[in-house]
Design an enzyme around this catalytic site. Structure first.
Site, PDB file in Angstrom:
ATOM      1  N   LYS A 744       0.856  -1.441   0.288  1.00 54.10           N
ATOM      2  CA  LYS A 744      -0.016   0.138  -0.065  1.00 54.10           C
ATOM      3  C   LYS A 744       1.297   1.480  -0.194  1.00 54.10           C
ATOM      4  O   LYS A 744       1.591   1.087   0.534  1.00 54.10           O
ATOM      5  CB  LYS A 744      -0.717   0.444   1.236  1.00 54.10           C
ATOM      6  CG  LYS A 744      -0.199  -0.114   2.611  1.00 54.10           C
ATOM      7  CD  LYS A 744      -1.373  -0.210   3.745  1.00 54.10           C
ATOM      8  CE  LYS A 744      -2.101  -2.018   3.111  1.00 54.10           C
ATOM      9  NZ  LYS A 744      -3.469  -1.556   3.268  1.00 54.10           N
ATOM     10  N   ARG A 745       0.168   2.387  -0.227  1.00 59.02           N
ATOM     11  CA  ARG A 745       1.091   3.662  -0.455  1.00 59.02           C
ATOM     12  C   ARG A 745       2.103   3.909   1.347  1.00 59.02           C
ATOM     13  O   ARG A 745       1.340   3.704   2.478  1.00 59.02           O
ATOM     14  CB  ARG A 745      -0.214   4.883   0.150  1.00 59.02           C
ATOM     15  CG  ARG A 745       0.736   6.414  -0.498  1.00 59.02           C
ATOM     16  CD  ARG A 745      -0.475   7.231  -0.650  1.00 59.02           C
ATOM     17  NE  ARG A 745      -1.997   6.658   0.347  1.00 59.02           N
ATOM     18  CZ  ARG A 745      -1.742   7.553   1.321  1.00 59.02           C
ATOM     19  NH1 ARG A 745      -1.396   9.028   1.254  1.00 59.02           N
ATOM     20  NH2 ARG A 745      -2.892   7.409   1.602  1.00 59.02           N
ATOM     21  N   LYS A 750      -0.035   4.274   7.873  1.00 57.53           N
ATOM     22  CA  LYS A 750       0.164   3.063   7.288  1.00 57.53           C
ATOM     23  C   LYS A 750       1.116   1.812   7.654  1.00 57.53           C
ATOM     24  O   LYS A 750       1.082   0.366   8.177  1.00 57.53           O
ATOM     25  CB  LYS A 750       0.147   2.492   6.403  1.00 57.53           C
ATOM     26  CG  LYS A 750      -0.997   3.616   5.865  1.00 57.53           C
ATOM     27  CD  LYS A 750      -1.240   3.261   4.393  1.00 57.53           C
ATOM     28  CE  LYS A 750      -2.731   4.775   3.201  1.00 57.53           C
ATOM     29  NZ  LYS A 750      -3.934   3.172   3.441  1.00 57.53           N
ATOM     30  N   LYS A 855      -9.958  -7.182  -1.304  1.00 57.48           N
ATOM     31  CA  LYS A 855      -9.174  -7.939  -2.278  1.00 57.48           C
ATOM     32  C   LYS A 855      -8.855  -9.187  -2.228  1.00 57.48           C
ATOM     33  O   LYS A 855      -8.959 -10.331  -2.441  1.00 57.48           O
ATOM     34  CB  LYS A 855      -7.926  -7.022  -3.297  1.00 57.48           C
ATOM     35  CG  LYS A 855      -8.982  -6.167  -4.113  1.00 57.48           C
ATOM     36  CD  LYS A 855      -7.965  -4.867  -4.339  1.00 57.48           C
ATOM     37  CE  LYS A 855      -8.517  -3.563  -4.742  1.00 57.48           C
ATOM     38  NZ  LYS A 855      -7.536  -2.093  -4.145  1.00 57.48           N
TER      39      LYS A 855
END
Length: 1080
Positions: A744-745, A750, A855
């Site tokens: 992910k970014r 995060k 996902k």
């Protein structure tokens, strides 16, 4: 009589005999011009100048060997009648036997083709061993003899080529005949049988790509293939929009500055239902569909989850037959291309349009003038004063359409992207006056608007360019929407009944002001009527969690670039403030917070406040996100208009993330469900639950996952040089290891840094004890914003740790760390199916939804996550059902534990004794229950215990939850330096700080950011809980039968997180649109 021809001659013959058979040929790695001698086509062309008939009958083929004519090669001469795919079959035999074709000649003798191949072995040597020669002869004989039974006769007539002359003045009497002729010519759709597909592909090779059909490479074949698929999309696209125009339903217009579409080829042929037909047709032509699909680049028109969400929603809108259009920008460079040099991230432009985009349709006739700068004048129109904006600069917006096909339906919607071009009027003025330099500068300034996704806005020029992008996008889109509405409606009274405009985050919020300007200044409606139309038309989804992250535009900048829009915003704010005073009184603090205009040293326009005031619905993207909006981010607005606030949990499309990216799993699911209907109705996946414990399904499930892990391992080898074969060298990835992934970014919230520190701890344990540990391959991927220094240091730390671990012979195959560079949609389609454990580590309260976890869930991955975003909903969905008697008993235990805060202290000991015995009976670890008997035990202690039981222990749960909860985060931050991290955390930080992985000075600021009260994202606070969750994952992975069952149940419970469900909820509760299915 015989003549000698090249392989190209053979191809020409078969192609001119078009009704007989499709072309068939083999394209070696070398250009054909180097492999085959050139000869004349005269004899062959002469044979095609008249009607001809070709028959294929049973005959005897021969294979002979000649080792005399060449010193370097062995010649194999094959005499046979030609048939479809024969040349490909022969070359495939050579390839399977490990032989090399150095050159080839094809001779024509009466009705036979004689193919002569000059062959060497795998080392480039001549083949002289008699037994080997006989073996090769037998294999070739078997191959060429197969299928020579029966007779096939097909006639082929050469169609004359001529020039079509349009004769003017046909008159009215000929209109009917002309219409009948046009409909007669077009009354039918392109066919999807292999021969028709092959003909279309080769026609595009010659007439679209402008390459010879006798010599073209994989990329040119991809381009031709894409145009062939696009032809079929356009057929459906036209039918769909003609049907919409005839039915005139209420339409949705989805405005988003980002659409991360990824590759289009595989998704398009899957949704059209013709993937197998294309694969078969290409196979007969000597091409592999998967190889050609890899030639396509990613359309990088977005950054992260919001952009990919937009793409998923467009897919669902088309599949569910909703009348919808998407609007965005056609960025020339898209998101930057990430290049890693010595572990440091470098950014390069992504030239994704350098070779063109075969999926888009340029609409040069669809362009609109977009105005900037200038002054405001007053004029009298129909006796009323009105404002006239006289622009200082005008730019043309040119439309590029991208058809979006639905699955299992004929509906094909449209994504219209805008590109900025200079205004022709100003260009001509500059050229006519000889000011060529100014003309070039104007062109560059105009085209810059749609050049780069999210320009750096740290400077004034960057802020201005970003604002230009936003207004350019919404102005062109709204001109297009209003033009379409006015074609079939006489006034704007019914505009909200026919048009729903959805704003995806605050980037398109200027569209609200633009519609007010058009209705008031250009259509001359009264303010109140225009305001009613606007409020009934617009809806808004916010993806923001933190109030400080809400978008603001400086008043000075807005007034300079869009002077009329600033006036309208002031008018909207004035009327809103007056209305608000009447409802809440003179509460100046609250009035200040809710005002669209933020006062201060720098006066700003709050775009989120503008959107909430003007839109009829405000949407959150998960249940937790909704609560944060109501209680923290937009509390004042929720108290005022609670009816405006809704939430629809985000979703991902199963067609992209299972059917396209994981076809093996798709087939397995369809087999066990007995239907493919789940691809449209994903709730049918729950049917897998009844088979989750079936040994045969588990065996097949593990086989599919192993194949996907091998594909991922091969990519790792190609990308990083880390080998993917099963052995015991320190540079090899073991596919039996747990593939642990975080992609992910790159951002502090995060918490990729938490993952890296956890990997360092695992490495330290292996080095100090070398105890039995579960082998892991840890993959981290993502891009850091160009100006985000901390994120770039995290990437460098990942590479420094990886270099240390991957080259340590003491570790071997127990641990590997790999960084995936330039992570994008196409890479995700490879990574996600091959993942065992997916990490989602955001500090609680910072992730709005998190579609990445969905996902992974669809593909049977287990999640290690914090209780953030949509994670709680995922836990509920995949863990609530299929609980057996034992699980039900354990749920009773949990219920008793949750009741303990309300039990007198003196009675708790007895309860705990019973609970401890039951926990031991379940063979579950005993948590420190003794703390609960003390009067000081807090409710959070019980909640923490509950979460540990619910997630880490309950057999029905398929995730590993850890970390502080949303309501605990503020208190933990207040403790600051007083909050002492665990000894394990202190040790791994010390290893980094002391230079164990090198770059001691470079990583100093990174270590400072998580120590001494600076740990804003609570890495130290959550570290112990994180290690416990990792240990629980290790323990579960050892029991492969249990892990596989959990994996199956994860996929079975993922239906709720499809974008199809999200779109249905939006359609029913927000947009008020209904399906409008185009008939077949």
């Amino acid at each position: 009589m015989s003549s000698t021809f090249t392989a190209s001659s053979l191809l020409t013959f078969s192609l001119y005999k078009r009704s007989f058979s499709p072309p068939h040929f083999f394209l070696p790695s070398k250009p054909l011009s180097l492999l085959f001698p050139k000869t004349s086509f005269k004899s062959l062309k002469a044979s095609t100048s008249e009607e001809s008939s070709i028959s294929i009958a049973s005959t005897t083929s021969t294979v002979t060997v000649n080792n005399e004519d060449s010193e370097d090669t062995t010649a194999f001469i094959i005499k046979a009648k030609n048939r479809i795919g024969l040349l490909q079959v022969i070359t495939r035999v050579f390839k399977l036997l490990g032989l090399k074709i150095e050159r080839a000649i094809v001779e024509f003798e009466d009705e036979f083709f004689i193919k002569k191949f000059f062959i060497t072995d795998s080392h480039g040597n001549k083949i002289e061993n008699h037994e080997n020669l006989e073996r090769i002869k037998n294999a070739l004989m078997e191959a060429v003899s197969d299928g020579e039974v029966g007779v096939m006769t097909v006639n082929s007539v050469k169609s004359p080529r001529g020039v079509v002359v349009r004769r003017p003045g046909l008159g009215v009497s000929n209109d009917r005949a002309r219409a009948e002729r046009l409909f007669g010519l077009m009354d039918g759709f392109l066919k999807n049988d292999p021969i028709s597909l092959q003909k279309d592909i080769l026609d595009h090779v010659e007439y679209t790509v402008a390459r010879s059909r006798f010599s073209f490479d994989d990329f040119e074949a991809y381009q031709a293939l894409s145009h062939s698929v696009r032809d079929r999309l356009i057929e459906r696209w036209h039918d769909t929009h003609h049907y919409f125009k005839r039915k005139d339903p209420k339409r949705l217009y989805f405005l988003s500055l980002e659409f991360l579409m990824g590759r289009s080829l595989s998704n398009s042929v899957t949704n059209l239902g013709i993937r197998d037909q294309y694969a078969n047709a290409l196979y007969q032509l000597g091409f592999d569909f998967e190889v050609l699909a890899e030639q396509e680049g990613d359309a990088a028109l977005g950054n992260g989850g919001l952009a990919r969400l937009s793409a998923c929603q467009m897919d669902s809108l088309a599949t569910l037959d909703y009348p919808a259009w998407g609007y965005g920008l056609r960025y020339q460079y898209g998101l930057f291309r990430q290049v890693i040099i010595d572990g440091f991230q470098h950014e390069q432009p992504d030239y994704w349009l350098n070779f063109g985009n075969p999926w888009e349709i340029e609409r040069v006739h669809v362009s609109y003038a977009v105005k900037f700068y200038g002054t405001i004048e007053e004029a009298i129109v129909n006796g009323e004063k009105c404002k006239i904006w006289v622009p200082g600069e005008t730019v043309e917006a040119v439309a590029y359409d991208n058809p979006i096909p639905g699955y299992g339906t004929r509906n094909t919607t449209n994504l219209r992207l805008w590109a900025a071009k200079p205004s022709g009027l100003y260009d001509m003025e500059s050229y006519n006056t000889g000011d060529y330099i100014n003309a070039v500068v104007n062109r560059q300034r105009a085209e810059t608007i749609s050049s780069v996704l999210y320009p750096d806005d740290r400077s004034y020029q960057g802020k201005e360019l970003r604002l230009k992008q936003q207004y350019f996008f919404v102005s062109a889109s709204l001109q297009d929407i209003i033009r379409r509405f006015k074609e079939t409606h006489k006034n704007f009274d019914g505009f909200p009944d026919k048009v729903a405009v959805h704003i995806n985050d605050t980037h398109p919020s200027l569209s609200i002001v633009e519609v007010m300007r058009v209705l008031v200044d250009e259509e001359h409606l009264g303010w109140d009527q225009a305001w009613k139309i606007v409020c009934g038309t617009f809806s808004f989804t916010t993806h923001t969690v933190q109030p400080e992250a809400l978008e603001k535009i400086p008043v000075d900048l807005l007034g300079n670039l869009l002077p009329r829009h600033l006036q309208i915003i002031y008018d909207i704010n004035f009327k809103f403030m007056e209305e608000l005073k009447g409802r809440i009184g003179l509460d100046y603090s609250r009035l200040s917070r809710m005002s669209i205009v933020e006062e201060g040293a720098v006066k700003n326009i709050r775009m989120a406040n503008l959107s909430i005031v003007c839109c009829h619905t405000v949407n959150a993207v998960s249940r937790m996100h909704s609560e944060l909006l109501k209680t923290r981010v937009f509390k004042d607005f929720y108290d005022l208009w609670p009816e405006k606030f809704q939430y629809k949990t985000n979703g991902a499309t199963q067609r992209r993330w299972i059917v396209v990216s994981n076809p093996s799993l798709c087939s397995l699911i369809s087999k066990w469900l007995g239907t493919e209907s789940w691809i449209r109705d994903i709730d049918l996946l729950t049917g897998l639950r009844e088979h989750a414990s079936d040994a045969e399904l588990q065996k097949e499930w593990r086989k599919v996952r192993l194949v996907n892990k091998m594909r991922l391992a091969e990519y790792i080898e190609a990308m990083s040089g880390v080998k993917s074969v099963e052995a015991f060298s320190s540079l090899q990835v073991c596919v039996d290891a747990m593939f642990d992934v975080q992609v992910k970014r790159i951002h502090e919230y995060k918490r990729q840094l938490l993952n890296i520190l956890g990997i360092i701890h695992r490495y330290d344990c292996i080095k100090s004890e070398r105890r039995n540990v579960v082998p892991r391959v840890c993959l981290i991927g993502g891009k850091a914003a160009p100006g985000y220094e901390v994120a770039k240091k995290i990437i460098k730390l990942c590479h420094a740790v990886a270099e240390k671990i991957n080259n340590d012979t003491d570790v071997g195959d127990l641990l590997k760390l790999i960084f995936i560079p330039d992570y994008n949609v196409s890479v995700a389609e490879l990574v996600i199916p091959g993942t065992d454990l997916s990490q989602h580590l955001s500090t609680a309260g910072h992730e709005a939804s998190g579609t990445g976890s969905m996902k992974f869930l669809m593909n049977g991955c287990l999640l290690l996550a914090t209780a953030d975003g949509s994670t709680n909903e995922i836990i509920e969905e995949i863990g609530a059902d299929n609980m057996g008697r034992k699980e039900m008993e354990l749920s009773y235990v949990i219920g008793v534990l949750l009741a303990l805060p309300h039990v007198p202290v003196e009675e708790r000991v007895g309860f705990l004794a019973i609970m401890r015995k039951r926990i031991v009976d379940f063979d579950l670890p005993v948590w420190k229950l003794n703390i609960l008997i003390y009067p000081t035990a807090r409710l959070s202690d019980f909640r923490s215990l509950y979460c540990r039981f619910l997630v880490s222990l309950l057999p029905g749960i398929r995730s590993f939850l850890f970390g502080a909860k949303v309501n605990e985060v503020p208190a933990l931050r207040e403790e600051g330096a007083a909050l002492k991290p665990s000894l394990q955390f202190a040790r791994v930080i010390r290893m980094v700080r002391d230079g164990y992985f090198g770059f001691e000075d470079y990583f100093k600021s990174l270590c400072d950011s998580v120590e001494d009260g600076g740990d804003f994202y609570l890495l130290g606070s959550d570290f112990r809980s994180y290690l416990e969750a990792q240990a629980a994952a290790d323990k579960a992975f050892v029991d492969q039968e249990k892990w596989t069952r959990m994996s199956i149940l994860s996929t079975a419970g993922s239906g709720r997180f499809s974008s199809d469900r999200t779109i249905k909820e939006y359609a029913e509760k927000t947009w008020g649109i209904e399906p409008c299915k185009c008939p077949f």
